[in-house]
Design a protein around this motif. Structure first.
Motif, PDB file in Angstrom:
ATOM      1  N   ILE A  17      14.288  -4.651  30.252  1.00  0.00           N
ATOM      2  CA  ILE A  17      14.121  -3.205  30.080  1.00  0.00           C
ATOM      3  C   ILE A  17      15.305  -2.645  29.287  1.00  0.00           C
ATOM      4  N   LEU A  18      16.512  -3.064  29.638  1.00  0.00           N
ATOM      5  CA  LEU A  18      17.696  -2.597  28.911  1.00  0.00           C
ATOM      6  C   LEU A  18      17.657  -3.045  27.448  1.00  0.00           C
ATOM      7  N   SER A  19      17.200  -4.266  27.200  1.00  0.00           N
ATOM      8  CA  SER A  19      17.080  -4.742  25.812  1.00  0.00           C
ATOM      9  C   SER A  19      16.116  -3.876  25.027  1.00  0.00           C
ATOM     10  N   ARG A  20      15.007  -3.520  25.646  1.00  0.00           N
ATOM     11  CA  ARG A  20      14.041  -2.649  24.969  1.00  0.00           C
ATOM     12  C   ARG A  20      14.656  -1.291  24.672  1.00  0.00           C
ATOM     13  N   LEU A  21      15.370  -0.735  25.655  1.00  0.00           N
ATOM     14  CA  LEU A  21      15.956   0.588  25.472  1.00  0.00           C
ATOM     15  C   LEU A  21      17.138   0.572  24.498  1.00  0.00           C
ATOM     16  N   ALA A  22      17.728  -0.580  24.274  1.00  0.00           N
ATOM     17  CA  ALA A  22      18.794  -0.689  23.275  1.00  0.00           C
ATOM     18  C   ALA A  22      18.252  -0.401  21.872  1.00  0.00           C
ATOM     19  N   GLN A  23      16.941  -0.504  21.710  1.00  0.00           N
ATOM     20  CA  GLN A  23      16.296  -0.209  20.426  1.00  0.00           C
ATOM     21  C   GLN A  23      16.040   1.288  20.261  1.00  0.00           C
ATOM     22  N   GLY A  24      16.138   2.046  21.337  1.00  0.00           N
ATOM     23  CA  GLY A  24      15.921   3.483  21.275  1.00  0.00           C
ATOM     24  C   GLY A  24      15.129   3.983  22.468  1.00  0.00           C
ATOM     25  N   GLU A  25      15.078   5.293  22.589  1.00  0.00           N
ATOM     26  CA  GLU A  25      14.355   5.945  23.676  1.00  0.00           C
ATOM     27  C   GLU A  25      12.890   5.519  23.670  1.00  0.00           C
ATOM     28  N   ALA A  26      12.301   5.413  24.868  1.00  0.00           N
ATOM     29  CA  ALA A  26      10.894   5.003  24.978  1.00  0.00           C
ATOM     30  C   ALA A  26      10.263   5.639  26.211  1.00  0.00           C
ATOM     31  N   ARG A  27       8.955   5.812  26.132  1.00  0.00           N
ATOM     32  CA  ARG A  27       8.205   6.309  27.291  1.00  0.00           C
ATOM     33  C   ARG A  27       8.155   5.210  28.356  1.00  0.00           C
ATOM     34  N   VAL A  28       8.119   5.617  29.607  1.00  0.00           N
ATOM     35  CA  VAL A  28       8.060   4.662  30.715  1.00  0.00           C
ATOM     36  C   VAL A  28       6.871   3.726  30.538  1.00  0.00           C
ATOM     37  N   THR A  29       5.715   4.263  30.157  1.00  0.00           N
ATOM     38  CA  THR A  29       4.525   3.416  30.007  1.00  0.00           C
ATOM     39  C   THR A  29       4.710   2.382  28.898  1.00  0.00           C
ATOM     40  N   ASP A  30       5.428   2.733  27.844  1.00  0.00           N
ATOM     41  CA  ASP A  30       5.691   1.775  26.771  1.00  0.00           C
ATOM     42  C   ASP A  30       6.669   0.692  27.225  1.00  0.00           C
ATOM     43  N   VAL A  31       7.647   1.090  28.010  1.00  0.00           N
ATOM     44  CA  VAL A  31       8.604   0.117  28.546  1.00  0.00           C
ATOM     45  C   VAL A  31       7.890  -0.855  29.477  1.00  0.00           C
ATOM     46  N   LYS A  53      23.274   4.157  36.655  1.00  0.00           N
ATOM     47  CA  LYS A  53      23.628   5.013  35.498  1.00  0.00           C
ATOM     48  C   LYS A  53      23.491   4.287  34.159  1.00  0.00           C
ATOM     49  N   LEU A  54      22.659   3.240  34.123  1.00  0.00           N
ATOM     50  CA  LEU A  54      22.410   2.492  32.893  1.00  0.00           C
ATOM     51  C   LEU A  54      21.291   3.113  32.071  1.00  0.00           C
ATOM     52  N   VAL A  55      20.480   3.928  32.721  1.00  0.00           N
ATOM     53  CA  VAL A  55      19.319   4.550  32.079  1.00  0.00           C
ATOM     54  C   VAL A  55      19.277   6.008  32.487  1.00  0.00           C
ATOM     55  N   ARG A  56      18.930   6.858  31.540  1.00  0.00           N
ATOM     56  CA  ARG A  56      18.685   8.271  31.878  1.00  0.00           C
ATOM     57  C   ARG A  56      17.247   8.602  31.509  1.00  0.00           C
ATOM     58  N   ARG A  57      16.690   9.525  32.260  1.00  0.00           N
ATOM     59  CA  ARG A  57      15.285   9.919  32.097  1.00  0.00           C
ATOM     60  C   ARG A  57      15.235  11.349  31.569  1.00  0.00           C
ATOM     61  N   ARG A  58      14.334  11.550  30.622  1.00  0.00           N
ATOM     62  CA  ARG A  58      14.069  12.887  30.087  1.00  0.00           C
ATOM     63  C   ARG A  58      12.583  13.135  30.268  1.00  0.00           C
ATOM     64  N   ARG A  62       4.178  15.840  30.791  1.00  0.00           N
ATOM     65  CA  ARG A  62       3.823  14.765  31.721  1.00  0.00           C
ATOM     66  C   ARG A  62       4.471  13.434  31.352  1.00  0.00           C
ATOM     67  N   GLU A  63       5.121  13.399  30.213  1.00  0.00           N
ATOM     68  CA  GLU A  63       5.736  12.162  29.730  1.00  0.00           C
ATOM     69  C   GLU A  63       7.171  12.018  30.223  1.00  0.00           C
ATOM     70  N   HIS A  64       7.505  10.807  30.623  1.00  0.00           N
ATOM     71  CA  HIS A  64       8.865  10.481  31.021  1.00  0.00           C
ATOM     72  C   HIS A  64       9.437   9.534  29.979  1.00  0.00           C
ATOM     73  N   PHE A  65      10.581   9.909  29.414  1.00  0.00           N
ATOM     74  CA  PHE A  65      11.242   9.105  28.396  1.00  0.00           C
ATOM     75  C   PHE A  65      12.530   8.530  28.973  1.00  0.00           C
ATOM     76  N   LEU A  66      12.819   7.293  28.608  1.00  0.00           N
ATOM     77  CA  LEU A  66      14.017   6.622  29.084  1.00  0.00           C
ATOM     78  C   LEU A  66      14.931   6.316  27.913  1.00  0.00           C
ATOM     79  N   ALA A  67      16.231   6.377  28.187  1.00  0.00           N
ATOM     80  CA  ALA A  67      17.225   6.020  27.173  1.00  0.00           C
ATOM     81  C   ALA A  67      18.342   5.229  27.846  1.00  0.00           C
ATOM     82  N   LEU A  68      18.877   4.296  27.118  1.00  0.00           N
ATOM     83  CA  LEU A  68      19.993   3.486  27.581  1.00  0.00           C
ATOM     84  C   LEU A  68      21.272   4.321  27.582  1.00  0.00           C
ATOM     85  N   THR A  69      22.059   4.188  28.635  1.00  0.00           N
ATOM     86  CA  THR A  69      23.402   4.761  28.670  1.00  0.00           C
ATOM     87  C   THR A  69      24.362   3.579  28.852  1.00  0.00           C
TER      88      THR A  69
END
Length: 101
Positions: A17-31, A53-58, A62-69
């Motif tokens: 999951i962290l590797s995927r988010l290292a590429q950029g923000e993504a929706r939870v369903t895409d992750v 605290k490795l991931v933050r949610r925006r 209805r969409e939840h987006f995740l980003a790597l911190t």
């Protein structure tokens, strides 16, 4: 915080999951899509990453987006580097003592 980071990255699913988010923000369903586990199971992994605290949610509608911190990973890397230096020195001293003994 270091303990939470190390526990979080101990699992291969969470590392993926962290590797995927290292590429950029993504929706939870895409992750969650590449994993052969339920969305609920992926959500549990994400919550653990959030606690560390490795991931933050925006949330947007209805969409939840995740980003790597990455700051906690930097902290863990620094700690590992310190330990590596310390143990290299200790082992060097042991080697000297064994040669001199």
């Amino acid at each position: 915080m270091l303990d939470e980071t190390l526990i979080a990255i101990a699992d291969p699913t969470r590392r993926a999951i962290l590797s995927r988010l290292a590429q950029g923000e993504a929706r939870v369903t895409d992750v969650a899509r590449p994993f052969a586990i339920s969305l609920n199971s992926v959500s549990k992994h994400i919550r653990m990453l959030e606690r560390a605290k490795l991931v933050r949610r925006r949330i947007e509608g209805r969409e939840h987006f995740l980003a790597l911190t990455p700051a906690p990973l930097d902290e863990a890397a620094d700690w590992i580097a310190e330990q590596k230096t310390l143990w290299a020195w200790r082992l060097g001293e042991l080697e000297k003592a064994l040669k001199d003994g």
